[in-house]
Design an enzyme around this catalytic site. Sequence first.
Site, PDB file in Angstrom:
ATOM      1  N   VAL A 176      -5.083  10.161  10.793  1.00 57.92           N
ATOM      2  CA  VAL A 176      -3.893  10.579  10.035  1.00 57.92           C
ATOM      3  C   VAL A 176      -4.322  11.276   8.739  1.00 57.92           C
ATOM      4  O   VAL A 176      -5.032  10.667   7.914  1.00 57.92           O
ATOM      5  CB  VAL A 176      -3.012   9.362   9.649  1.00 57.92           C
ATOM      6  CG1 VAL A 176      -1.697   9.828   9.032  1.00 57.92           C
ATOM      7  CG2 VAL A 176      -2.753   8.466  10.851  1.00 57.92           C
ATOM      8  N   TYR A 186     -14.739  -2.238  10.535  1.00 58.97           N
ATOM      9  CA  TYR A 186     -13.352  -1.748  10.398  1.00 58.97           C
ATOM     10  C   TYR A 186     -12.586  -2.060  11.686  1.00 58.97           C
ATOM     11  O   TYR A 186     -11.475  -2.591  11.651  1.00 58.97           O
ATOM     12  CB  TYR A 186     -13.327  -0.247  10.091  1.00 58.97           C
ATOM     13  CG  TYR A 186     -11.918   0.304  10.028  1.00 58.97           C
ATOM     14  CD1 TYR A 186     -11.042  -0.085   9.007  1.00 58.97           C
ATOM     15  CD2 TYR A 186     -11.437   1.178  11.012  1.00 58.97           C
ATOM     16  CE1 TYR A 186      -9.727   0.398   8.974  1.00 58.97           C
ATOM     17  CE2 TYR A 186     -10.137   1.659  10.979  1.00 58.97           C
ATOM     18  CZ  TYR A 186      -9.285   1.268   9.955  1.00 58.97           C
ATOM     19  OH  TYR A 186      -7.989   1.734   9.924  1.00 58.97           O
ATOM     20  N   GLY A 215      -3.938   6.985  15.561  1.00 62.93           N
ATOM     21  CA  GLY A 215      -5.279   7.572  15.507  1.00 62.93           C
ATOM     22  C   GLY A 215      -5.449   8.219  14.144  1.00 62.93           C
ATOM     23  O   GLY A 215      -4.847   7.770  13.163  1.00 62.93           O
ATOM     24  N   GLY A 217       0.816  -1.215   0.000  1.00 60.52           N
ATOM     25  CA  GLY A 217       0.000   0.000   0.000  1.00 60.52           C
ATOM     26  C   GLY A 217       0.841   1.251   0.000  1.00 60.52           C
ATOM     27  O   GLY A 217       0.619   2.174   0.789  1.00 60.52           O
TER      28      GLY A 217
HETATM   29  P1  NDP Z   1      -4.536   5.437   1.956  1.00 56.59           P
HETATM   30  O1  NDP Z   1      -5.891   5.217   1.356  1.00 56.59           O
HETATM   31  O2  NDP Z   1      -3.843   6.704   1.653  1.00 56.59           O
HETATM   32  O3  NDP Z   1      -3.571   4.210   1.600  1.00 56.59           O
HETATM   33  C1  NDP Z   1      -4.021   2.895   1.518  1.00 56.59           C
HETATM   34  C2  NDP Z   1      -3.040   2.084   0.717  1.00 56.59           C
HETATM   35  O4  NDP Z   1      -3.500   0.709   0.705  1.00 56.59           O
HETATM   36  C3  NDP Z   1      -2.961   2.543  -0.725  1.00 56.59           C
HETATM   37  O5  NDP Z   1      -1.624   2.528  -1.150  1.00 56.59           O
HETATM   38  C4  NDP Z   1      -3.761   1.496  -1.474  1.00 56.59           C
HETATM   39  O6  NDP Z   1      -3.212   1.285  -2.777  1.00 56.59           O
HETATM   40  C5  NDP Z   1      -3.518   0.248  -0.625  1.00 56.59           C
HETATM   41  N1  NDP Z   1      -4.596  -0.720  -0.839  1.00 56.59           N
HETATM   42  C6  NDP Z   1      -5.889  -0.608  -0.469  1.00 56.59           C
HETATM   43  N2  NDP Z   1      -6.589  -1.673  -0.926  1.00 56.59           N
HETATM   44  C7  NDP Z   1      -5.706  -2.453  -1.597  1.00 56.59           C
HETATM   45  C8  NDP Z   1      -5.814  -3.666  -2.321  1.00 56.59           C
HETATM   46  N3  NDP Z   1      -6.987  -4.312  -2.442  1.00 56.59           N
HETATM   47  N4  NDP Z   1      -4.720  -4.187  -2.896  1.00 56.59           N
HETATM   48  C9  NDP Z   1      -3.526  -3.552  -2.782  1.00 56.59           C
HETATM   49  N5  NDP Z   1      -3.350  -2.413  -2.120  1.00 56.59           N
HETATM   50  C10 NDP Z   1      -4.426  -1.858  -1.538  1.00 56.59           C
HETATM   51  O7  NDP Z   1      -4.769   5.296   3.536  1.00 56.59           O
HETATM   52  P2  NDP Z   1      -3.748   5.239   4.772  1.00 56.59           P
HETATM   53  O8  NDP Z   1      -2.381   5.582   4.355  1.00 56.59           O
HETATM   54  O9  NDP Z   1      -4.370   5.999   5.851  1.00 56.59           O
HETATM   55  O10 NDP Z   1      -3.859   3.684   5.138  1.00 56.59           O
HETATM   56  C11 NDP Z   1      -2.752   2.854   5.356  1.00 56.59           C
HETATM   57  C12 NDP Z   1      -3.038   1.970   6.551  1.00 56.59           C
HETATM   58  O11 NDP Z   1      -3.152   2.784   7.712  1.00 56.59           O
HETATM   59  C13 NDP Z   1      -4.337   1.172   6.482  1.00 56.59           C
HETATM   60  O12 NDP Z   1      -4.103  -0.131   6.949  1.00 56.59           O
HETATM   61  C14 NDP Z   1      -5.261   1.928   7.444  1.00 56.59           C
HETATM   62  O13 NDP Z   1      -6.247   1.086   7.971  1.00 56.59           O
HETATM   63  C15 NDP Z   1      -4.265   2.372   8.480  1.00 56.59           C
HETATM   64  N6  NDP Z   1      -4.637   3.484   9.333  1.00 56.59           N
HETATM   65  C16 NDP Z   1      -5.003   4.698   8.803  1.00 56.59           C
HETATM   66  C17 NDP Z   1      -5.330   5.747   9.639  1.00 56.59           C
HETATM   67  C18 NDP Z   1      -5.783   7.062   9.106  1.00 56.59           C
HETATM   68  O14 NDP Z   1      -6.439   7.830   9.861  1.00 56.59           O
HETATM   69  N7  NDP Z   1      -5.502   7.426   7.860  1.00 56.59           N
HETATM   70  C19 NDP Z   1      -5.250   5.603  11.093  1.00 56.59           C
HETATM   71  C20 NDP Z   1      -4.856   4.292  11.544  1.00 56.59           C
HETATM   72  C21 NDP Z   1      -4.547   3.296  10.693  1.00 56.59           C
HETATM   73  P3  NDP Z   1      -4.059   1.178  -4.145  1.00 56.59           P
HETATM   74  O15 NDP Z   1      -5.309   1.987  -3.970  1.00 56.59           O
HETATM   75  O16 NDP Z   1      -3.133   1.706  -5.186  1.00 56.59           O
HETATM   76  O17 NDP Z   1      -4.316  -0.273  -4.294  1.00 56.59           O
HETATM   77  C1  8X3 Z   2      -8.157   4.923  11.249  1.00 55.42           C
HETATM   78  C2  8X3 Z   2      -8.503   5.705  12.466  1.00 55.42           C
HETATM   79  O1  8X3 Z   2     -10.445   6.368  14.026  1.00 55.42           O
HETATM   80  O2  8X3 Z   2     -10.873   6.384  11.629  1.00 55.42           O
HETATM   81  O3  8X3 Z   2      -7.768   3.634  11.584  1.00 55.42           O
HETATM   82  O4  8X3 Z   2     -10.679   4.300  12.804  1.00 55.42           O
HETATM   83  S1  8X3 Z   2     -10.200   5.662  12.730  1.00 55.42           S
END
Ligand code: NDP
Ligand code: 8X3
Length: 262
Positions: free
Chosen positions: A193, A160, A191, A16
């Site tokens: 981001v 989720y 949390g 990702g």
């Molecule tokens: P983004 O949407 O910016 O990034 C998500 C990444 O996951 C992208 O690169 C996307 O790539 C990849 N991805 C999603 N689905 C698939 C798939 N089916 N196959 C391959 N790649 C996939 O979000 P974040 O950076 O925020 O998310 C990254 C991680 O952080 C996640 O696990 C999320 O749950 C976690 N997280 C996020 C928080 C937030 O508030 N943003 C807080 C806590 C945790 P592509 O679309 O090119 O496939």
């Molecule tokens: C992403 C943070 O609070 O939206 O994991 O679930 S929250």
Amino acid sequence: MKVKKNVVVKTALVTGATSGIGKATATLFAKHGYNVIITGRRKEKLKELSTYLTKKYGVEILELCFDIRNNDEVTKAIRGLKKSWLNIDVLVNNAGLARGLHPIHEGRLDDWETMIDTNIKGLLYITRLVSPMMVAAGKGHIINVCSTAGHETYPNGNVYSATKFAVDALTRSMRVDLYKHGIKVGQVSPGHVEETEFALVRFDKDVQKSKIYEDFTPLKAKDVAEVIYYMASRPKHVNIQDILLMSSQQAGSNFIDRSGRK
Ligand code: NDP
Ligand code: 8X3
């Protein structure tokens, strides 16, 4: 690990990496001299990042384009790695997403399946392929991206949260299975981001609904990347099991000071 001009060059695989936390993490590892395998579904985004990192940091970047929900695609990509990419020192299981924000009785089955298939099954598919290589090498580090949602629940976060509680359980389970093989397993639990596509994806690309960070200052993708790199760069005898981090204006999933950005 590769040896280039008598210098040991390590390899990280970040799932990702096309946006958000994954992109920031791949960038930071490249900045610290790692060769990085970047994955995601969007080929053009992988290409763009690869070109940028190669030029800026002079490291080797390998783009692997696949849908992590599809085990055949994941297997083909990992089994197809050339020998020089097989020694993966750090696996960052970051690919993941939230879809929808509905009470349990109104949830969309399709959203539930997408989250379960990506956040749990996808993480398992790639771990199942990479961890045997680490076991054979007698070393390695797996860092899972969990969430505050993997430690507590909040209204409408149901499935989720369940997937992130599963990530927490897998981190603990993987660690007890792998520590005797010299492999460290830990996780980072952020949390909210910003500088990610998380909210846009959760709210079906609805730009208005996805404006959830305007009244407080959340973490930035780079803040999480720094924690991941910190975990990966500890001495051999130190394994950080979990880092829970939130912005100063967030005290828990259900406690956010939305009185303005500070
Ligand atoms: P983004 O949407 O910016 O990034 C998500 C990444 O996951 C992208 O690169 C996307 O790539 C990849 N991805 C999603 N689905 C698939 C798939 N089916 N196959 C391959 N790649 C996939 O979000 P974040 O950076 O925020 O998310 C990254 C991680 O952080 C996640 O696990 C999320 O749950 C976690 N997280 C996020 C928080 C937030 O508030 N943003 C807080 C806590 C945790 P592509 O679309 O090119 O496939
Ligand atoms: C992403 C943070 O609070 O939206 O994991 O679930 S929250």
